[in-house]
Design a protein around this motif. Structure first.
Motif, PDB file in Angstrom:
ATOM      1  N   UNK A   2     -11.296   6.104 -18.250  1.00 51.97           N
ATOM      2  CA  UNK A   2     -11.120   4.679 -17.947  1.00 51.97           C
ATOM      3  C   UNK A   2     -11.941   4.257 -16.729  1.00 51.97           C
ATOM      4  N   UNK A   3     -11.870   5.029 -15.646  1.00 53.23           N
ATOM      5  CA  UNK A   3     -12.589   4.613 -14.440  1.00 53.23           C
ATOM      6  C   UNK A   3     -14.102   4.771 -14.617  1.00 53.23           C
ATOM      7  N   UNK A   4     -14.534   5.717 -15.462  1.00 56.58           N
ATOM      8  CA  UNK A   4     -15.966   5.844 -15.724  1.00 56.58           C
ATOM      9  C   UNK A   4     -16.480   4.631 -16.489  1.00 56.58           C
ATOM     10  N   UNK A  62     -15.009   9.813  -7.792  1.00 56.59           N
ATOM     11  CA  UNK A  62     -16.327  10.427  -7.998  1.00 56.59           C
ATOM     12  C   UNK A  62     -16.897  10.053  -9.364  1.00 56.59           C
ATOM     13  N   UNK A  63     -16.049  10.075 -10.402  1.00 59.45           N
ATOM     14  CA  UNK A  63     -16.517   9.712 -11.737  1.00 59.45           C
ATOM     15  C   UNK A  63     -16.791   8.217 -11.853  1.00 59.45           C
ATOM     16  N   UNK A 111     -10.392   3.688 -22.764  1.00 60.77           N
ATOM     17  CA  UNK A 111     -11.710   3.051 -22.804  1.00 60.77           C
ATOM     18  C   UNK A 111     -11.582   1.536 -22.780  1.00 60.77           C
ATOM     19  N   UNK A 112     -10.606   0.993 -23.526  1.00 58.11           N
ATOM     20  CA  UNK A 112     -10.414  -0.460 -23.564  1.00 58.11           C
ATOM     21  C   UNK A 112      -9.969  -0.995 -22.210  1.00 58.11           C
ATOM     22  N   UNK A 113      -9.019  -0.311 -21.588  1.00 60.94           N
ATOM     23  CA  UNK A 113      -8.546  -0.758 -20.277  1.00 60.94           C
ATOM     24  C   UNK A 113      -9.669  -0.699 -19.248  1.00 60.94           C
ATOM     25  N   UNK A 114     -10.417   0.398 -19.245  1.00 63.92           N
ATOM     26  CA  UNK A 114     -11.528   0.511 -18.304  1.00 63.92           C
ATOM     27  C   UNK A 114     -12.557  -0.586 -18.501  1.00 63.92           C
ATOM     28  N   UNK A 115     -12.906  -0.875 -19.769  1.00 61.17           N
ATOM     29  CA  UNK A 115     -13.867  -1.928 -20.042  1.00 61.17           C
ATOM     30  C   UNK A 115     -13.362  -3.303 -19.644  1.00 61.17           C
TER      31      UNK A 115
END
Length: 626
Positions: free
Chosen positions: A253-255, A75-76, A203-207
């Motif tokens: 991360x997923x956001x 969802x996020x 944040x780094x992994x998600x990006x």
């Protein structure tokens, strides 16, 4: 029945029940044009505490927590994926203020409301106050469609909800880690450094993952049929990896991953968007039913007047102060600030995240952590009901909503569309004609019809055209391929039953026929744009006739036997084109838009001239437009 109650439904049957209740509640909400979250809440309470038919803890066991966590992650991700920074337009500054100033301020004020209003401890209030930053994009979207808000306040509310979703979850993570650290022997400095590293890592992994997926899709390294599975599998893996480093950091991360992919301008964006929308509808339904069913009767009964004082403080004090202080010095007019300040419904993400952290606080020894879940449900229920019934009238009172009846958006300027727009305007139906060729708009502009010069599928149209003011679309340019593209692309926006298209050249030949999922609905017995233009050149004219109890459809047919019905405007203002004249039905109070042959037009002109009147197109006093 006793055996079922003692042994439970089992995961498979429970999954089926959750799906039926969840999707059924959303469908019922759509039919009744009400916020779906209210029906999902009622359905979950009926399935769980009221009847005991569904007990998530019993039926799913240890799988319940991971299932809800993964669903919230998807969802996020959808929220981040939907945040197209290029579409913010003139709302960008306001959104930034509501995020960077409003989120911390809202966290503080919500925490105070929980302590002074609900009587929670500072530990539980700080965690829950962070979650309350979320305003619920899954609730805001249907409310905006119903209220028909002006573009800028609608965007501010929508993007604030999308951006603050992960921020609220992250705020809860921060507060939760601080509470756990304070209750453990771990040095505060070490705990803070661990938390900061976890956030940066997430944040780094998600990006990086989002960038990698976007590059792979753009370079054709993943075939079309595998893009959705690859995206979904990567999403789950990213969440699991980062969440193992720091609890709930996977949500961040997923956001971030969704934000990067959503702004990568992928050619497969529409396919991915539709997938995540479908997945989100299913997951939102499932999560909300599970959380509502998991509420215990004694927890609900334990709520007293403090819960309602808390909700009143949030709705009447915390939310308005947060917005008004955040927007001080902005260029937004006062009526827009006031509308945003008085609109803050909470949704499924709040309930899902609150339920998770409430349980974890209780497990960590914070006794009143169990009250967070029921308080979240009360907040969601009251805010959705209040804003669901007050947003539209409040917006109209402030001059920020369309008060017009459902209108018609016509793509393509021509003699035919101009004549149709004129007669619809006479029938008090809002009409807008758009065309990428300025020469095609000369005629409608000369006749006082509202126009938009540009491509209706372009970004300029998103920033200029208020699509919410129009309920029906007609694709009627002189380019059949463009008509099909417009009808196909905007069908999800309007609904496929509200998108119409002029028949294509050779549309009836098998070699040139298109699949049913392409284009819009046809009308006019196969007549193309040139056919309608030829009709007008021969002297046929549009007329609008009101049907009453005294002057019904049989009388209209007898009076005008050669008239060709084109459209029907219902008493409520709904529009539909006529696909089968023989099956035509019009309720009293409705109107028929039809074409009259030249001889009937001459007779009407002569009759009106003898009566000393201008041609009105009406057969008599009973059929005049009010």
């Amino acid at each position: 029945m006793a055996v079922a109650e003692s042994a439970g439904l089992g995961p498979v049957l429970a999954f089926g029940l959750v799906g039926v209740f969840g999707v059924g509640a959303q469908w019922l909400a759509w039919r009744l044009r009400m916020p779906a979250i209210v029906f999902m809440l009622v359905a979950g309470l009926i399935a769980g505490p009221a009847t005991g038919l569904l007990d998530p803890a019993r039926d799913f066991g240890d799988l319940l927590g991971p299932l809800i966590a993964l669903a919230v992650a998807v969802i996020l991700f959808e929220g981040g994926f939907s945040l197209d920074l290029h579409r913010l337009g003139d709302a960008k500054s306001g959104v930034a203020r509501l995020v960077f100033i409003g989120a911390p301020l809202g966290w503080l004020l919500s925490t105070l409301a929980l302590v002074w209003g609900a009587g929670l401890s500072w530990e539980s209030a700080t965690v829950f106050g962070g979650i309350m930053v979320v305003t619920g994009p899954t609730v805001i979207a249907p409310l905006l469609r119903t209220a028909k808000l002006a573009r800028r306040p609608a965007r501010l509310l929508q993007w604030e909800a999308i951006v603050n979703d992960p921020i609220g979850a992250l705020a809860a993570v921060l507060a939760f880690e601080v509470v756990i650290t304070a209750r453990s022997n771990l040095p505060m400095g070490e705990a803070i450094s661990h938390l900061a590293l976890g956030i940066l890592f997430a944040a780094a992994i998600g990006g990086l993952v989002g960038w990698g997926i976007a590059r792979a899709f753009c370079r054709g390294l993943v075939p079309e049929f595998m893009k959705v599975p690859v995206l979904f599998a990567t999403l789950l893996a990213t969440f699991a990896l980062t969440d193992s480093v720091l609890h709930e950091s996977g949500l961040l991360a997923v956001t971030v991953m969704g934000l990067v992919i959503g702004n990568a301008d992928l050619p497969s964006y529409e396919e991915l968007r539709r997938f995540k929308e479908h997945a989100t509808v299913l997951l939102v339904s499932g999560v909300f039913i599970l959380l509502a069913a998991n509420i215990q009767i004694d927890q609900i009964a334990a709520l007293d007047w403090h819960a309602f004082v808390f909700v009143a403080l949030v709705v009447l004090v915390a939310r308005p102060l947060t917005v008004l202080i955040s927007l001080i010095g902005s260029s937004l007019p006062r009526n827009e600030r006031l509308l945003i300040a008085l609109t803050g419904p909470r949704g499924v993400v709040l309930v899902a995240v609150a339920g998770l952290f409430g349980q974890r606080l209780a497990e960590a020894g914070v006794i009143d952590g169990v009250r967070i879940g029921p308080l979240a449900f009360v907040l969601v229920l009251i805010t959705v009901i209040v804003h669901g019934f007050t947003l539209a009238p409040l917006a109209r009172r402030l001059g920020l909503a369309s008060v017009d009846k459902p209108g018609l958006l016509i793509v393509g300027g021509s003699r035919f569309t101009t004549a149709l727009a004129e007669v619809l305007t006479r029938a008090e139906v809002p009409v807008l004609i758009t065309d990428p060729n300025p020469a095609h708009l000369i005629r409608p502009r000369a006749n006082g019809i509202k126009t938009f010069y540009g491509d209706i599928l372009g970004e300029a149209a998103e920033d200029t055209v208020e699509l919410m003011s129009y309920s029906t679309l007609l694709a009627a340019t002189d380019n059949d391929a463009y008509n099909t593209l417009v009808a196909t692309d905007l069908a999800p926006e309007f609904g496929r039953d509200k998108v119409w298209q002029l028949p294509r050249q050779k549309d009836d030949r098998e070699r040139h026929a298109l699949p049913t999922q392409l284009g819009g609905r046809r009308f006019g017995d196969g007549r193309t744009l040139q056919g309608w233009e030829d009709r007008l050149a021969e002297g046929w004219r549009f007329r609008v006739t009101r049907i009453t109890e005294e002057y019904g459809l049989p009388e209209w047919r007898a009076k005008r036997p050669r008239a060709e019905p084109l459209m029907v405007v219902s008493p409520k203002g709904d529009l539909r084109f006529v696909t089968d004249p023989e099956a035509l039905k019009v309720e009293p109070g409705g109107r028929i838009i039809s074409l009259l042959p030249p001889e009937a037009v001459e007779e009407e002109v002569t009759a009106n001239a003898n009566a000393g009147e201008k041609p009105s197109g009406q057969p008599g006093p009973a059929a005049r437009i009010p």
